[in-house]
Design an enzyme around this catalytic site. Structure first.
Site, PDB file in Angstrom:
ATOM      1  N   PHE A  29       0.859  -1.180   0.000  1.00 26.91           N
ATOM      2  CA  PHE A  29       0.000   0.000   0.000  1.00 26.91           C
ATOM      3  C   PHE A  29       0.900   1.236   0.000  1.00 26.91           C
ATOM      4  CE2 PHE A  29      -3.155   3.009   1.560  1.00 26.91           C
ATOM      5  CZ  PHE A  29      -4.284   2.607   0.861  1.00 26.91           C
ATOM      6  N   SER A  63       0.716  -1.671   5.884  1.00 29.08           N
ATOM      7  CA  SER A  63       1.581  -1.509   7.052  1.00 29.08           C
ATOM      8  C   SER A  63       1.128  -2.335   8.248  1.00 29.08           C
ATOM      9  CB  SER A  63       1.662  -0.022   7.429  1.00 29.08           C
ATOM     10  OG  SER A  63       2.337   0.691   6.426  1.00 29.08           O
ATOM     11  N   TYR A  64      -0.176  -2.530   8.386  1.00 29.73           N
ATOM     12  CA  TYR A  64      -0.693  -3.285   9.524  1.00 29.73           C
ATOM     13  C   TYR A  64      -0.179  -4.732   9.528  1.00 29.73           C
ATOM     14  CZ  TYR A  64      -3.934  -4.624  13.197  1.00 29.73           C
ATOM     15  OH  TYR A  64      -4.480  -5.063  14.382  1.00 29.73           O
ATOM     16  N   GLU A  65       0.116  -5.268   8.351  1.00 24.91           N
ATOM     17  CA  GLU A  65       0.572  -6.652   8.229  1.00 24.91           C
ATOM     18  C   GLU A  65       2.081  -6.812   8.399  1.00 24.91           C
ATOM     19  OE1 GLU A  65      -3.331  -6.111   6.803  1.00 24.91           O
ATOM     20  OE2 GLU A  65      -1.573  -5.212   5.866  1.00 24.91           O
ATOM     21  N   ILE A  89      -0.629   7.409   5.437  1.00 31.21           N
ATOM     22  CA  ILE A  89      -0.964   8.814   5.274  1.00 31.21           C
ATOM     23  C   ILE A  89      -2.316   9.072   5.915  1.00 31.21           C
ATOM     24  CG2 ILE A  89      -1.370  10.671   3.612  1.00 31.21           C
ATOM     25  CD1 ILE A  89       0.434   9.050   1.644  1.00 31.21           C
ATOM     26  N   THR A  93     -10.309   9.952   8.481  1.00 31.79           N
ATOM     27  CA  THR A  93     -10.635   9.258   9.728  1.00 31.79           C
ATOM     28  C   THR A  93      -9.369   9.072  10.560  1.00 31.79           C
ATOM     29  OG1 THR A  93     -10.266   7.056   8.805  1.00 31.79           O
ATOM     30  CG2 THR A  93     -12.488   7.998   8.551  1.00 31.79           C
ATOM     31  N   HIS A  95      -7.975   6.303  11.447  1.00 36.19           N
ATOM     32  CA  HIS A  95      -7.378   4.972  11.310  1.00 36.19           C
ATOM     33  C   HIS A  95      -5.852   5.006  11.210  1.00 36.19           C
ATOM     34  CE1 HIS A  95      -6.534   5.508   7.032  1.00 36.19           C
ATOM     35  NE2 HIS A  95      -5.949   4.330   7.043  1.00 36.19           N
TER      36      HIS A  95
END
Length: 161
Positions: A29, A63-65, A89, A93, A95
């Site tokens: 991403f 990035s979460y993974e 970025i 929201t 998140h």
């Protein structure tokens, strides 16, 4: 380094990458930016004597993974240090803040748990301009920063053993 005449033993990591093995986990991403971070990290490793063949790169969706893949790499016990490269970025929201916070905590915990340096080459930007600046223009390249930290910490880790 500060000159501390009262210190008995001083440990310090060098910026010599020769013979070190690195893992790099990249988020796909925002790949436009992450690819520049990876280029910077690879350049820094090679410029400091490392061999590109001693670097393994894994790609994850976002990035979460990243912490998941880093943990898998750490379990192989093949690497002297692992770099996390991603770009989050801020949008409309909250998140991005949650992702950045959780990834940072996980990376720190993984390094402590496995005794192998895990460096943070994440861009946490409020907008596209900041992401551009931190991925190789006027604010430097977070991939280079993460690679230099990985090289130094890998050598420090070896020195303390």
């Amino acid at each position: 380094m500060a000159n501390n005449k009262s210190a008995g033993t001083v440990f310090e990591g060098s910026l010599e990458a020769r013979g070190l093995k690195f893992g790099i986990v990249c988020a796909r991403f925002n790949d436009f930016f992450v690819s520049k971070l990876l280029d910077g990290a690879m350049d820094a490793i090679v410029r400091h004597g490392g061999d590109a063949n001693d670097v393994s790169v894994a790609y994850v969706p976002g990035s979460y993974e990243i912490p998941f893949a880093i943990k898998k790499m750490l379990r192989t016990e093949k690497y002297d240090a692992i770099l996390a490269l991603g770009v989050v970025i801020q949008g409309a929201t909250a998140h991005a803040g949650y992702i950045n916070s959780e990834v940072a905590k996980c990376l720190a915990q993984l390094g402590l748990e496995f005794g192998v340096p895990v460096t943070y080459g994440m861009i946490t930007a409020e907008n596209l301009e900041q992401a551009i600046e931190r991925s190789g223009t006027k604010a430097g390249n977070k991939g280079v920063d993460a690679a230099l930290a990985a090289i130094e910490m890998a050598n420090l880790n070896k020195a303390i053993r």
